[in-house]
Design an enzyme around this catalytic site. Structure first.
Site, PDB file in Angstrom:
ATOM      1  N   SER A 151      10.448  -1.699   1.572  1.00  0.00           N
ATOM      2  CA  SER A 151      10.415  -2.854   0.663  1.00  0.00           C
ATOM      3  C   SER A 151      11.044  -2.561  -0.694  1.00  0.00           C
ATOM      4  O   SER A 151      10.924  -1.454  -1.232  1.00  0.00           O
ATOM      5  CB  SER A 151       8.952  -3.248   0.461  1.00  0.00           C
TER       6      SER A 151
ATOM      7  N   GLU B 210       9.788  -3.446  -3.259  1.00  0.00           N
ATOM      8  CA  GLU B 210       8.680  -3.128  -4.168  1.00  0.00           C
ATOM      9  C   GLU B 210       8.669  -1.634  -4.528  1.00  0.00           C
ATOM     10  O   GLU B 210       8.063  -1.244  -5.511  1.00  0.00           O
ATOM     11  CB  GLU B 210       7.339  -3.526  -3.539  1.00  0.00           C
TER      12      GLU B 210
ATOM     13  N   TYR C 126       0.517  -1.099  -3.047  1.00  0.00           N
ATOM     14  CA  TYR C 126       1.396  -1.488  -1.931  1.00  0.00           C
ATOM     15  C   TYR C 126       2.748  -0.782  -2.052  1.00  0.00           C
ATOM     16  O   TYR C 126       3.237  -0.192  -1.083  1.00  0.00           O
ATOM     17  CB  TYR C 126       1.587  -3.013  -1.930  1.00  0.00           C
TER      18      TYR C 126
HETATM   19  P1  NAP Z   1       3.047 -10.441   7.049  1.00  0.00           P
HETATM   20  O1  NAP Z   1       3.367 -11.867   7.372  1.00  0.00           O
HETATM   21  O2  NAP Z   1       1.976 -10.147   6.045  1.00  0.00           O
HETATM   22  O3  NAP Z   1       2.672  -9.710   8.421  1.00  0.00           O
HETATM   23  C1  NAP Z   1       2.054  -8.460   8.430  1.00  0.00           C
HETATM   24  C2  NAP Z   1       1.590  -8.155   9.836  1.00  0.00           C
HETATM   25  O4  NAP Z   1       0.903  -6.895   9.848  1.00  0.00           O
HETATM   26  C3  NAP Z   1       0.622  -9.183  10.420  1.00  0.00           C
HETATM   27  O5  NAP Z   1       1.032  -9.451  11.735  1.00  0.00           O
HETATM   28  C4  NAP Z   1      -0.717  -8.441  10.423  1.00  0.00           C
HETATM   29  O6  NAP Z   1      -1.479  -8.864  11.510  1.00  0.00           O
HETATM   30  C5  NAP Z   1      -0.260  -7.025  10.676  1.00  0.00           C
HETATM   31  N1  NAP Z   1      -1.267  -6.010  10.330  1.00  0.00           N
HETATM   32  C6  NAP Z   1      -1.919  -5.875   9.164  1.00  0.00           C
HETATM   33  N2  NAP Z   1      -2.738  -4.821   9.225  1.00  0.00           N
HETATM   34  C7  NAP Z   1      -2.607  -4.276  10.477  1.00  0.00           C
HETATM   35  C8  NAP Z   1      -3.187  -3.172  11.157  1.00  0.00           C
HETATM   36  N3  NAP Z   1      -4.095  -2.382  10.583  1.00  0.00           N
HETATM   37  N4  NAP Z   1      -2.793  -2.907  12.428  1.00  0.00           N
HETATM   38  C9  NAP Z   1      -1.890  -3.700  13.033  1.00  0.00           C
HETATM   39  N5  NAP Z   1      -1.315  -4.766  12.456  1.00  0.00           N
HETATM   40  C10 NAP Z   1      -1.674  -5.038  11.185  1.00  0.00           C
HETATM   41  O7  NAP Z   1       4.346  -9.674   6.566  1.00  0.00           O
HETATM   42  P2  NAP Z   1       5.905 -10.063   6.744  1.00  0.00           P
HETATM   43  O8  NAP Z   1       6.320 -10.857   5.572  1.00  0.00           O
HETATM   44  O9  NAP Z   1       6.144 -10.548   8.125  1.00  0.00           O
HETATM   45  O10 NAP Z   1       6.563  -8.623   6.547  1.00  0.00           O
HETATM   46  C11 NAP Z   1       6.746  -7.742   7.646  1.00  0.00           C
HETATM   47  C12 NAP Z   1       6.827  -6.317   7.130  1.00  0.00           C
HETATM   48  O11 NAP Z   1       7.902  -6.205   6.197  1.00  0.00           O
HETATM   49  C13 NAP Z   1       5.592  -5.835   6.372  1.00  0.00           C
HETATM   50  O12 NAP Z   1       5.461  -4.464   6.617  1.00  0.00           O
HETATM   51  C14 NAP Z   1       5.936  -6.053   4.903  1.00  0.00           C
HETATM   52  O13 NAP Z   1       5.206  -5.170   4.096  1.00  0.00           O
HETATM   53  C15 NAP Z   1       7.422  -5.733   4.941  1.00  0.00           C
HETATM   54  N6  NAP Z   1       8.259  -6.399   3.945  1.00  0.00           N
HETATM   55  C16 NAP Z   1       8.199  -7.748   3.796  1.00  0.00           C
HETATM   56  C17 NAP Z   1       9.049  -8.370   2.899  1.00  0.00           C
HETATM   57  C18 NAP Z   1       9.048  -9.863   2.722  1.00  0.00           C
HETATM   58  O14 NAP Z   1       9.593 -10.336   1.720  1.00  0.00           O
HETATM   59  N7  NAP Z   1       8.519 -10.623   3.675  1.00  0.00           N
HETATM   60  C19 NAP Z   1       9.967  -7.607   2.161  1.00  0.00           C
HETATM   61  C20 NAP Z   1      10.004  -6.230   2.362  1.00  0.00           C
HETATM   62  C21 NAP Z   1       9.158  -5.632   3.271  1.00  0.00           C
HETATM   63  P3  NAP Z   1      -2.970  -9.385  11.435  1.00  0.00           P
HETATM   64  O15 NAP Z   1      -3.408  -9.456  10.009  1.00  0.00           O
HETATM   65  O16 NAP Z   1      -2.901 -10.684  12.128  1.00  0.00           O
HETATM   66  O17 NAP Z   1      -3.713  -8.400  12.244  1.00  0.00           O
HETATM   67  O1  F7E Z   2       5.198 -12.583  -5.739  1.00  0.00           O
HETATM   68  C1  F7E Z   2       4.841 -13.847  -9.174  1.00  0.00           C
HETATM   69  C2  F7E Z   2       4.243 -12.486  -8.847  1.00  0.00           C
HETATM   70  O2  F7E Z   2       3.480 -12.466  -3.960  1.00  0.00           O
HETATM   71  C3  F7E Z   2       6.483 -12.699  -6.302  1.00  0.00           C
HETATM   72  C4  F7E Z   2       5.778  -9.240  -0.258  1.00  0.00           C
HETATM   73  O3  F7E Z   2       6.364  -9.776   0.903  1.00  0.00           O
HETATM   74  O4  F7E Z   2       7.885  -9.200  -1.394  1.00  0.00           O
HETATM   75  C5  F7E Z   2       6.568  -9.688  -1.476  1.00  0.00           C
HETATM   76  O5  F7E Z   2       5.915  -9.186  -2.635  1.00  0.00           O
HETATM   77  C6  F7E Z   2       6.390 -12.787  -7.810  1.00  0.00           C
HETATM   78  C7  F7E Z   2       5.484 -11.718  -8.438  1.00  0.00           C
HETATM   79  O6  F7E Z   2       5.784 -11.464  -3.585  1.00  0.00           O
HETATM   80  C8  F7E Z   2       2.221 -16.266  -8.580  1.00  0.00           C
HETATM   81  O7  F7E Z   2       3.562 -11.947  -9.989  1.00  0.00           O
HETATM   82  C9  F7E Z   2       3.632 -15.815 -10.157  1.00  0.00           C
HETATM   83  O8  F7E Z   2       6.081 -11.169  -9.589  1.00  0.00           O
HETATM   84  O9  F7E Z   2       5.534 -13.865  -3.575  1.00  0.00           O
HETATM   85  P1  F7E Z   2       4.938 -12.668  -4.152  1.00  0.00           P
HETATM   86  P2  F7E Z   2       5.958  -9.933  -4.032  1.00  0.00           P
HETATM   87  O10 F7E Z   2       4.792  -9.451  -4.812  1.00  0.00           O
HETATM   88  O11 F7E Z   2       7.308  -9.811  -4.638  1.00  0.00           O
HETATM   89  C10 F7E Z   2       8.007  -7.770  -1.327  1.00  0.00           C
HETATM   90  C11 F7E Z   2       9.474  -7.428  -1.192  1.00  0.00           C
HETATM   91  C12 F7E Z   2       7.142  -7.176  -0.295  1.00  0.00           C
HETATM   92  O12 F7E Z   2       7.480  -6.163   0.297  1.00  0.00           O
HETATM   93  C13 F7E Z   2       5.759  -7.717  -0.167  1.00  0.00           C
HETATM   94  O13 F7E Z   2       5.186  -7.381   1.089  1.00  0.00           O
HETATM   95  O14 F7E Z   2       5.812 -14.038  -8.141  1.00  0.00           O
HETATM   96  N1  F7E Z   2       3.856 -14.933  -9.149  1.00  0.00           N
HETATM   97  N2  F7E Z   2       2.613 -16.633  -9.838  1.00  0.00           N
HETATM   98  C14 F7E Z   2       3.013 -15.196  -8.160  1.00  0.00           C
HETATM   99  N3  F7E Z   2       2.842 -14.626  -6.951  1.00  0.00           N
HETATM  100  C15 F7E Z   2       1.892 -15.115  -6.121  1.00  0.00           C
HETATM  101  N4  F7E Z   2       1.738 -14.568  -4.900  1.00  0.00           N
HETATM  102  N5  F7E Z   2       1.086 -16.159  -6.519  1.00  0.00           N
HETATM  103  C16 F7E Z   2       1.198 -16.768  -7.723  1.00  0.00           C
HETATM  104  O15 F7E Z   2       0.465 -17.695  -8.053  1.00  0.00           O
END
Ligand code: NAP
Ligand code: F7E
Length: 336
Positions: free
Chosen positions: A124, A126, A148
């Site tokens: 990520s 992050e 995270y």
């Molecule tokens: P998500 O919607 O939060 O999905 C996370 C998945 O992980 C869910 O299916 C959850 O399943 C599963 N999980 C959580 N704890 C687990 C455990 N102990 N054992 C097995 N499964 C578990 O996340 P996403 O947005 O699809 O992202 C997919 C991956 O990419 C994640 O690793 C996230 O950190 C990473 N990522 C996401 C973004 C983004 O912007 N979306 C960017 C960079 C990296 P249940 O809770 O249903 O069990």
């Molecule tokens: O926040 C600001 C918050 O929670 C984005 C995950 O998929 O992307 C995600 O992490 C920004 C932050 O995503 C609210 O403070 C303001 O600066 O949508 P977010 P994230 O934290 O960037 C990365 C790449 C991952 O890997 C993670 O798994 O938006 N913000 N107001 C808010 N955020 C939330 N959630 N809610 C608010 O009300």
């Protein structure tokens, strides 16, 4: 014979898009689901009869070993994680167990059962946290700002380490924020699209947000899962930044989403200090030149296109639910 893929985290946003993408490529798709799933089966329902779901947990080594032994996949996509940043401040140890050590558990299972399995790790942006340069690429140093981000930095380096130590085909995809109508409602884009749709339909009057100055490089999840697959089709494994290269603030996001339905955001949005994080990532913007050159990957959906897609999907979903509720009320009245 069809190639077999195992997706951990198949109940999540990316799991749903990746499963659909791999099915389209002719893969036999297997998904790992926690018996205690919190995401539920809303996203996997549409895969019924096409993908096979299995119970296991990233916290439980033997369950992963058993799963790999049964399925013997050619490719493993490790998407499972505790992925919500605020929860990681509340549950830092649980986040580390799943998001950090969970990666090692999958890699250990691969090393034990079949080291020729190709492995994708969902890393990520992050990890860049308090960014050292802009835009960020594969060489940019990490400075994570949340439990995270720290856990993901561990997951990234253990993936690199198993590649270098055991010659496992392991890739780390450093993906910037990617969103879709299937995004969890706790993340800011979906929180906004859902609230805008409710306000437009007269079901809500205020939207409370935290840090609206935060800037992110937002892309479409459907584009990003394609890059995951592309990484595992290379001759040699590597790490790739996946991003659009364009950043916007949360304020821009809100303004655009309200404008899409003809409303002025300033009349509806309030800031709420309780939504601020102990430490936030203020800006992120990725440089995906390596992915463009080596994988031939490029994003297709623009930020404006993404926001419109998400608001329209929520409008349609909520209006449909309202119609269903009304017709059920009608049935009950007729019964009475
Ligand atoms: P998500 O919607 O939060 O999905 C996370 C998945 O992980 C869910 O299916 C959850 O399943 C599963 N999980 C959580 N704890 C687990 C455990 N102990 N054992 C097995 N499964 C578990 O996340 P996403 O947005 O699809 O992202 C997919 C991956 O990419 C994640 O690793 C996230 O950190 C990473 N990522 C996401 C973004 C983004 O912007 N979306 C960017 C960079 C990296 P249940 O809770 O249903 O069990
Ligand atoms: O926040 C600001 C918050 O929670 C984005 C995950 O998929 O992307 C995600 O992490 C920004 C932050 O995503 C609210 O403070 C303001 O600066 O949508 P977010 P994230 O934290 O960037 C990365 C790449 C991952 O890997 C993670 O798994 O938006 N913000 N107001 C808010 N955020 C939330 N959630 N809610 C608010 O009300």
């Amino acid at each position: 014979m069809a190639r077999r893929a195992l997706i951990t985290g198949i109940t999540g946003q990316d799991g749903a898009y990746l499963a659909e993408f791999l099915l389209g490529k002719g893969y036999e798709v297997h998904g790992m689901v926690r018996p205690t799933t919190t995401a539920g089966f809303e996203r996997t329902d549409r895969l019924r009869g096409r993908a096979q779901l299995h119970q296991a947990d990233l916290l439980d080594q033997l369950s992963i070993v058993t799963l790999l032994t049964e399925i013997r996949p050619h490719e493993v996509y490790n998407l499972a994680a505790q992925s919500f940043v605020p929860t990681s401040f509340m549950l830092p140890l649980q986040t580390a167990e799943c998001t950090a050590l969970g990666v090692t558990r999958v890699l250990e299972a691969i090393r034990l059962i079949d080291p020729t399995i190709r492995f994708y790790q969902a890393s990520s942006s992050e990890m860049f946290g308090r960014v050292k340069e802009e835009p960020q690429n594969e060489e940019t140093g990490f400075w994570p700002r949340s439990p995270y981000g720290v856990a993901k930095a561990y997951g990234h380096w253990i993936t690199v380490n198993y590649r270098e130590s055991y010659n496992i085909f392991a890739c780390s995809g450093i993906l910037f924020n990617h969103e879709s109508p299937l995004r969890g409602k706790e993340f800011v884009t979906r929180k906004v699209s859902d609230a805008v749709a409710r306000i437009k339909l007269g079901l809500l009057d205020k939207l409370k947000l935290g840090n609206v100055d935060a800037q992110r490089d937002w892309g479409f999840a459907g584009d990003y899962v394609e890059a995951m697959w592309m990484m595992l089709q290379q001759d040699t494994p590597g790490d790739f930044v996946i991003a659009t290269g364009i950043k916007h603030s949360v304020r821009d996001l809100v303004e655009l989403a309200f404008r899409h339905v003809g409303l002025d955001w300033q009349q509806y949005v309030e800031t709420d200090p309780t939504l601020l994080r102990p430490a936030d990532v203020n800006t992120l913007c990725g440089d995906a030149s390596k992915a463009r050159a080596q994988l031939g990957w490029a994003p297709k959906v623009s930020f404006a296109g993404l926001v419109a897609m998400m608001v329209d999907a929520d409008l349609e979903r909520i209006a449909r639910d309202l119609r269903r509720e009304k017709s059920e009320e009608g049935w009950h009245r007729d019964d009475a």
